[in-house]
Design a protein around this motif. Structure first.
Motif, mmCIF file in Angstrom:
data_model
loop_
_atom_site.group_PDB
_atom_site.id
_atom_site.type_symbol
_atom_site.label_atom_id
_atom_site.label_comp_id
_atom_site.label_asym_id
_atom_site.label_seq_id
_atom_site.Cartn_x
_atom_site.Cartn_y
_atom_site.Cartn_z
ATOM 1 N N GLY A 122 8.843 -116.998 -27.573
ATOM 2 C CA GLY A 122 7.603 -116.328 -27.951
ATOM 3 C C GLY A 122 7.461 -114.945 -27.343
ATOM 4 N N GLU A 123 6.297 -114.329 -27.622
ATOM 5 C CA GLU A 123 6.034 -112.979 -27.148
ATOM 6 C C GLU A 123 5.962 -112.908 -25.626
ATOM 7 O OE1 GLU A 123 6.558 -111.479 -30.568
ATOM 8 O OE2 GLU A 123 5.854 -110.165 -28.958
ATOM 9 N N MET A 124 5.369 -113.942 -25.012
ATOM 10 C CA MET A 124 5.285 -113.955 -23.555
ATOM 11 C C MET A 124 6.680 -113.982 -22.960
ATOM 12 S SD MET A 124 3.194 -113.945 -20.993
ATOM 13 C CE MET A 124 3.059 -114.441 -19.277
ATOM 14 N N LEU B 138 7.156 -116.381 -10.392
ATOM 15 C CA LEU B 138 5.888 -115.770 -10.797
ATOM 16 C C LEU B 138 5.560 -116.130 -12.246
ATOM 17 C CD1 LEU B 138 3.580 -113.969 -9.828
ATOM 18 C CD2 LEU B 138 4.819 -112.005 -10.748
ATOM 19 N N TYR B 139 6.603 -116.220 -13.061
ATOM 20 C CA TYR B 139 6.402 -116.603 -14.458
ATOM 21 C C TYR B 139 5.779 -117.995 -14.556
ATOM 22 C CZ TYR B 139 7.610 -118.160 -19.164
ATOM 23 O OH TYR B 139 7.563 -118.665 -20.427
ATOM 24 N N GLU B 140 6.190 -118.894 -13.685
ATOM 25 C CA GLU B 140 5.598 -120.226 -13.679
ATOM 26 C C GLU B 140 4.105 -120.142 -13.389
ATOM 27 O OE1 GLU B 140 6.980 -123.217 -14.467
ATOM 28 O OE2 GLU B 140 8.588 -121.891 -15.170
ATOM 29 N N ARG B 141 3.715 -119.237 -12.493
ATOM 30 C CA ARG B 141 2.287 -119.053 -12.213
ATOM 31 C C ARG B 141 1.567 -118.464 -13.435
ATOM 32 N NH1 ARG B 141 1.210 -118.788 -6.463
ATOM 33 N NH2 ARG B 141 2.370 -120.535 -5.608
ATOM 34 N N PHE B 142 2.223 -117.553 -14.116
ATOM 35 C CA PHE B 142 1.593 -116.889 -15.262
ATOM 36 C C PHE B 142 1.430 -117.814 -16.455
ATOM 37 C CE2 PHE B 142 1.579 -112.915 -13.170
ATOM 38 C CZ PHE B 142 0.811 -112.052 -13.937
ATOM 39 N N LYS B 143 2.090 -118.946 -16.459
ATOM 40 C CA LYS B 143 1.904 -119.902 -17.546
ATOM 41 C C LYS B 143 0.472 -120.428 -17.583
ATOM 42 C CE LYS B 143 6.611 -121.692 -18.034
ATOM 43 N NZ LYS B 143 7.484 -122.884 -17.883
ATOM 44 N N LEU B 144 -0.236 -120.320 -16.460
ATOM 45 C CA LEU B 144 -1.616 -120.792 -16.379
ATOM 46 C C LEU B 144 -2.625 -119.730 -16.802
ATOM 47 C CD1 LEU B 144 -1.329 -122.642 -12.947
ATOM 48 C CD2 LEU B 144 -1.161 -123.618 -15.242
ATOM 49 N N VAL B 145 -2.133 -118.530 -17.096
ATOM 50 C CA VAL B 145 -3.003 -117.422 -17.516
ATOM 51 C C VAL B 145 -3.278 -117.549 -19.010
ATOM 52 C CG1 VAL B 145 -3.152 -114.924 -17.743
ATOM 53 C CG2 VAL B 145 -2.115 -115.927 -15.704
ATOM 54 N N PRO B 146 -4.518 -117.321 -19.467
ATOM 55 C CA PRO B 146 -4.809 -117.405 -20.906
ATOM 56 C C PRO B 146 -3.851 -116.548 -21.744
ATOM 57 C CG PRO B 146 -6.842 -117.238 -19.678
ATOM 58 C CD PRO B 146 -5.737 -117.046 -18.679
ATOM 59 N N SER C 162 -1.074 -108.576 -19.247
ATOM 60 C CA SER C 162 -1.265 -108.512 -17.800
ATOM 61 C C SER C 162 0.062 -108.514 -17.068
ATOM 62 C CB SER C 162 -2.142 -109.677 -17.331
ATOM 63 O OG SER C 162 -1.500 -110.920 -17.558
ATOM 64 N N PHE C 163 1.048 -109.258 -17.576
ATOM 65 C CA PHE C 163 2.343 -109.275 -16.907
ATOM 66 C C PHE C 163 3.032 -107.910 -17.016
ATOM 67 C CE2 PHE C 163 6.769 -110.276 -16.151
ATOM 68 C CZ PHE C 163 6.692 -111.156 -15.086
ATOM 69 N N LYS C 164 3.000 -107.331 -18.182
ATOM 70 C CA LYS C 164 3.583 -105.993 -18.356
ATOM 71 C C LYS C 164 2.872 -104.977 -17.473
ATOM 72 C CE LYS C 164 5.381 -106.213 -23.089
ATOM 73 N NZ LYS C 164 5.255 -105.662 -24.457
ATOM 74 N N ASN C 165 1.568 -105.047 -17.464
ATOM 75 C CA ASN C 165 0.805 -104.098 -16.661
ATOM 76 C C ASN C 165 1.107 -104.250 -15.175
ATOM 77 O OD1 ASN C 165 -0.322 -103.282 -19.056
ATOM 78 N ND2 ASN C 165 -2.294 -104.295 -18.719
ATOM 79 N N LEU C 166 1.161 -105.471 -14.709
ATOM 80 C CA LEU C 166 1.455 -105.703 -13.301
ATOM 81 C C LEU C 166 2.844 -105.192 -12.951
ATOM 82 C CD1 LEU C 166 0.652 -106.875 -10.580
ATOM 83 C CD2 LEU C 166 1.481 -109.106 -11.359
ATOM 84 N N LYS C 167 3.798 -105.350 -13.852
ATOM 85 C CA LYS C 167 5.155 -104.866 -13.612
ATOM 86 C C LYS C 167 5.207 -103.356 -13.451
ATOM 87 C CE LYS C 167 8.820 -105.807 -13.757
ATOM 88 N NZ LYS C 167 9.754 -105.797 -12.610
ATOM 89 N N SER C 168 4.261 -102.653 -14.067
ATOM 90 C CA SER C 168 4.266 -101.187 -13.993
ATOM 91 C C SER C 168 3.469 -100.663 -12.815
ATOM 92 C CB SER C 168 3.715 -100.596 -15.295
ATOM 93 O OG SER C 168 2.335 -100.900 -15.442
ATOM 94 N N ALA D 55 -5.022 -107.165 -16.797
ATOM 95 C CA ALA D 55 -5.102 -107.170 -18.258
ATOM 96 C C ALA D 55 -5.990 -106.048 -18.762
ATOM 97 C CB ALA D 55 -5.623 -108.519 -18.747
ATOM 98 N N TYR D 56 -6.988 -105.655 -17.946
ATOM 99 C CA TYR D 56 -7.972 -104.658 -18.376
ATOM 100 C C TYR D 56 -8.066 -103.482 -17.410
ATOM 101 C CZ TYR D 56 -9.227 -108.842 -20.977
ATOM 102 O OH TYR D 56 -9.186 -109.968 -21.769
ATOM 103 N N LEU D 57 -7.076 -103.291 -16.563
ATOM 104 C CA LEU D 57 -7.149 -102.280 -15.509
ATOM 105 C C LEU D 57 -7.199 -100.868 -16.097
ATOM 106 C CD1 LEU D 57 -7.077 -102.601 -12.369
ATOM 107 C CD2 LEU D 57 -4.716 -101.809 -12.482
#
Length: 960
Positions: A30-32, A61-69, A76-82, A110-112
């Motif tokens: 998927g996209e994620m 960290l990806y395992e943690r992000f699985k709980l994110v809507p 949010s993952f892309k943004n955090l990476k930057s 996600a909205y920073l």
């Protein structure tokens, strides 16, 4: 930090056993998953010397992000990476025993806003997340926290456009012991008392200072008071959000206040204006007449139970107008398809101004009154007057629905107006005017639903909390006063400054208040080089700079500018190199600019910063311009949240809007000795080269020195516009921009006021082109009589026009200025300075008297005092006495301070039990009455009105 071997080895082995021979072969779906794979590739290329270890941490960290809507997980993952401190944040999140911090970080990123990628340091991020989770776990009312309330209204690190500051821990630690045993509503009220202990209202400039700056300074305008309260409320687990009206309809200006959630509903309150109950504030009456009231949420509120006005990047705007007043749903039609948004205008600060916008084909809910709607179609601009009330009813009544058809004729009528005759020996105004009416009838709506029944404190308990808060407030005021004093050593140092610097230094230090010790430290540091220029820097800044400077940054700024002192004449050096202020950027963190090359830029392409000193100035400029272009890539879109950043914040963020990039670029060029200023557009800078100012574009180094096509108008030789203003059939030399008139552009399908023009003696220089000049005047009820005049300006030529500011009195009701009459002299008595009791008739005596009934504990009264100050000489010349009657007891001890701040001298009387106020039937403060010695009422106005001077002058015409 030492790590458990299993954290690294076990996931790594799992990856190897899965057959991953490269990072791109990670099995994701998927996209994620695609985003994760892209991020992993970025990690290998840019950040890690050990791809296997890096991969392990990414998958954890990806395992943690699985709980994110899912709706924002990918973003949010892309943004955090930057984010510039991504690896540090990643280590922190993986060290956390639960996934809750990861969810919080994911939501924020996600909205920073773009600026916060550099302004929100990892230390600040961690403080906000950890203390937000702390109150979510500990607050007695935590059962009321839905995810929506927590994520949108407690967790966010910012409220509006203030700089990021470390406010959460400080406020929590001070306030939590006071509220942890209170009911939720009472905790919300106590947070407002806490905010008031630190700050009260004072008009300031338009940029938002941070809450810590407001606490140090002790004052702020309404938005800064709002920010301070919301931060305090969030620090103890009270969901809070900003609320505002973009512009009042019935008077000039706007206002911002707060909303707090408690016991099942939202409540309103004035920031730093504590009441004993929620849903109380001086602005409640004005808000019932507002054309639009907007509440703001950080992020995208999904499935909002409240009506959404519109959604923008990183923010949701709630239409709260129905909560405060009666509303009407307006549908918009046009002959041709509307190709733009539809703009809703009110008259405010001298012209029509866009108050709201709505997508074509949608409806918008507005308050009651008259609004000018505009839009673009393929055939050109269109407009119409929208009336949301029934002017034919016996009592003005709000409509449930209204339909408006925008037409080209409406655009000509309400926006373009009429051409004006040239001003000659006998200029004549064009008598074509329009009215915008704003009825003020009792509302029919009920506002918000009632709250869940909860036991609250008794009145005595509330008063006890208020008394304790007042004691703390006085202690903090005393602390500021002590810090504001100069020591004998300081006095000796200042007296030894050269020339006129002692006088100038004292004047600037008087502005610095509780930040005086920092400023004095900076002066000491710079004087070691025999440079008193820290005083010059303070003079060049605004009143907020005085509280944002730290000793090291101020002295460092002076010492750096010193390097270039001999390259330029004094005015150029002072204004465009020593001066740190470029626009409305924050000065909270003025960082060291000697930074390493930004990530993603090959070091070999850039000389070391130290090597720049040896290069000619404009070779320096070219290198810096290239660096900025490589650093930033493409400009970001503007967002509703975020301040204008400094250089270091942009370097860390590696992204910026055009305006923000231009401001930071200008600051860095000055840092390197290159005189720089902002261009009029605000989207590029101008550099002084070979005696002339040349454009320089942060994102386009190849166009440096060139006037691009879209910039041609800004560099054309200006023309001069001279206006002869008329009023009541005669000349009106007192006309003022912002109050009586405003020049505007109208070529984009809406009215765009030109706020930066410099008007002198009713004339200004302006780029050649077509404009519209709006003029207007308000009645006592707030209705507007406005006109618009078409203006064409030629390069290097003077254009003379005539404009009329008359309030057409024959069309007014008889009670427009005196909304009520004093039928007989009241019997109630008030006390004077000598404690003698006197009646209102005795106060008036044998002279016309302007009587003001007020309590300076709120914003309208303080604004009124400031408005009256310039009129004192006119009162004396007209033989009019001025008397103030203080209503109630609260804030009375501060009267002298408030009057001195405003610069007014008024005879004061006291009405502590409000007996006179009640006998005459007044309902709002401040109340302003102009009474003759015979008891005739020439003016009676209650409540907030920024156009009060015009009303008073109108009433004085009837003084015999």
């Amino acid at each position: 930090m030492k790590r458990h071997p299993a954290r690294i080895l076990v996931p790594a082995l799992l990856v190897l056993l899965a057959g991953c021979t490269s990072l791109t072969s990670v099995n994701t779906k998927g996209e994620m998953g695609k985003a994760i794979a892209e991020a992993l590739n970025d990690t290998q290329r840019m950040e890690s010397d050990d791809p296997l270890v890096d991969l392990t941490w990414e998958m954890m960290l990806y395992e943690r992000f699985k709980l994110v809507p899912e709706r924002y997980g990918e973003a949010s993952f892309k943004n955090l990476k930057s984010y510039y401190a991504y690896k540090e944040v990643r280590r922190w999140l993986l060290d956390c025993p639960t996934s809750e911090p990861t969810k919080c970080v994911a939501f924020l990123f996600a909205y920073l806003p773009p600026v916060d990628y550099g302004a929100l340091t990892p230390e600040l991020l961690r403080e906000h997340v950890e203390y937000a989770l702390k109150v979510r776990a500990e607050a007695p009312w935590r059962a009321q926290f839905t995810d929506e309330l927590f994520y949108h209204y407690i967790l966010p690190h910012r409220v509006s456009q203030e700089p990021c500051q470390a406010w959460r821990k400080l406020m929590h630690d001070e306030l939590w012991p006071r509220v942890k045993d209170l009911p939720m509503q009472e905790a919300a009220l106590e947070a407002n008392r806490y905010a008031r202990e630190y700050a009260t209202f004072q008009p300031t400039n338009s940029r938002d200072q941070g809450p810590l700056t407001t606490m140090l300074r002790g004052v702020g305008r309404c938005e800064e008071e709002m920010i301070l309260y919301i931060c305090a409320a969030r620090s103890i687990g009270i969901p809070a959000r900003p609320c505002h009206t973009p512009y009042w309809t019935y008077t000039d200006n706007n206002h911002a206040w707060c909303e707090a959630y408690a016991d099942g509903r939202w409540w309103f309150l004035g920031g730093c204006e504590p009441e004993l109950e929620l849903d109380r504030g001086w602005f409640a009456g004005p808000a019932s007449r507002a054309g639009l009231v907007v509440s703001t949420a950080y992020g995208d509120v999904v499935d909002s139970k409240e009506p959404v006005y519109r959604r923008a990047t990183g923010v949701t705007f709630i239409n709260s107008t129905p909560v405060y007043g009666d509303t009407c749903e307006v549908s918009i039609l046009a002959d041709a398809a509307i190709s733009s948004e539809v703009y809703v205008h009110v008259f405010n600060f001298g012209s029509l101004r866009p108050m709201a916008r709505v997508a074509a084909g949608n409806t918008i809910v507005l308050g009651r009154g008259d609004f000018v709607l505009t839009a673009q179609t393929k055939d050109g601009p269109v407009a119409a007057l929208a009336r949301t009330w029934d002017d034919k009813a016996a009592a003005p009544d709000v409509l449930a629905k209204a339909q408006v058809k925008l037409t080209p004729d409406g655009w000509k009528q309400y926006v373009l107006g009429m051409p004006s005759p040239s001003a000659g020996d006998e200029p004549g105004p064009v008598d074509v005017h329009h009215w915008l009416r704003y009825p003020n009838a009792p509302r029919r709506g009920k506002g918000r639903a009632g709250a869940t029944a909860q036991k609250q404190l008794t009145l005595e308990q509330k008063q006890s909390l208020r008394d304790a808060s007042n004691t703390r407030q006085k202690a903090r005021d005393q602390w500021r006063a002590e810090r504001s004093k100069l020591t004998p050593e300081d006095e000796k140092l200042i007296a030894a400054l050269p020339g006129d610097y002692p006088e100038r230094a004292r004047k600037q230090l008087a502005r610095c208040g509780a930040n005086t010790p920092e400023i004095m430290s900076a002066i000491r540091l710079t004087l070691r080089l025999w440079d008193p220029w820290a005083v010059d820097v303070l003079e060049l800044g605004d009143e907020k700079d005085c509280f944002e400077w730290r000793a090291t940054t101020l002295s460092e700024s002076v010492m750096r500018a010193r390097e270039w002192k001999n390259l330029w004449d004094d005015p150029t050096w002072r204004s465009f190199i020593l001066n740190h202020r470029v626009q409305n950027e924050s000065n909270y963190i003025l960082e060291q600019f000697l930074l390493p090359p930004p990530k993603g830029v090959v070091e070999a392409e850039l000389p070391e910063n130290a090597a720049l000193r040896g290069l000619p100035l404009f070779k320096r400029k070219a290198i810096l311009n290239d660096r900025w272009a490589k650093l930033l890539g493409k400009p970001c879109e503007r967002t509703s949240f975020g301040h204008i950043p400094g250089v270091g914040e942009v370097y860390r963020a590696r992204r910026a809007t055009k305006q923000n990039a231009a401001v930071a670029f200008a600051k860095e060029l000055r840092w390197w000795g290159i005189p720089t200023r902002m261009a009029a557009s605000g989207e590029w800078v101008e550099v002084l080269q070979d005696g002339s100012w040349q454009p320089c574009y942060p994102f386009e180094p190849e166009n440096s020195g060139k006037v691009k096509r879209e910039a041609e108008a800004a560099y054309a030789q200006p023309g001069r516009l001279t206006v002869s203003f008329m009023r009541d059939g005669g000349e009106y030399p007192d006309a003022q921009a912002w109050r009586d008139f405003m020049l505007c552009r109208v070529d984009k399908g809406f009215v765009e006021p030109l706020e930066d023009l410099e008007w002198k003696e009713n004339a200004c220089e302006v780029a050649p082109g077509d404009y519209v000049l709006f003029t207007g005047a308000r009645s006592g009820r707030g209705d507007v009589c406005f006109r618009s005049v078409r203006v064409h300006v030629e390069s290097r030529q003077t254009t003379r026009i005539v404009a009329d500011c008359t309030l057409v009195r024959e069309e007014l009701d008889a009670v427009e200025l005196a909304s009520r009459k004093l039928d007989s002299w009241p019997e109630a008595k008030v006390s004077g300075a000598d404690s003698k009791l006197v009646t209102l008739q005795e106060i008036v005596g044998d002279k016309p008297t302007l009587v003001i009934l007020l309590n300076t504990n709120d914003e309208p009264a303080r604004r009124l005092l400031a408005l009256l100050a310039p009129m004192q000489d006119e009162f004396k010349a007209r033989g009019i006495n001025v008397a103030a009657i203080y209503v109630g007891k609260e804030g009375r001890e501060d009267w002298e301070k408030r009057a001195t701040e405003a610069g007014v001298s008024i005879t004061l009387y006291d009405d502590p039990e409000q007996t006179l106020f009640q006998e005459i039937g007044a309902t709002e403060q401040p109340a302003v009455l102009l009474l003759t010695q015979g008891g005739e009422t020439l003016l009676w106005h209650e409540g907030y009105a920024l156009h009060m001077p015009q009303l008073i002058k109108g009433a004085m015409r009837w003084v015999k």
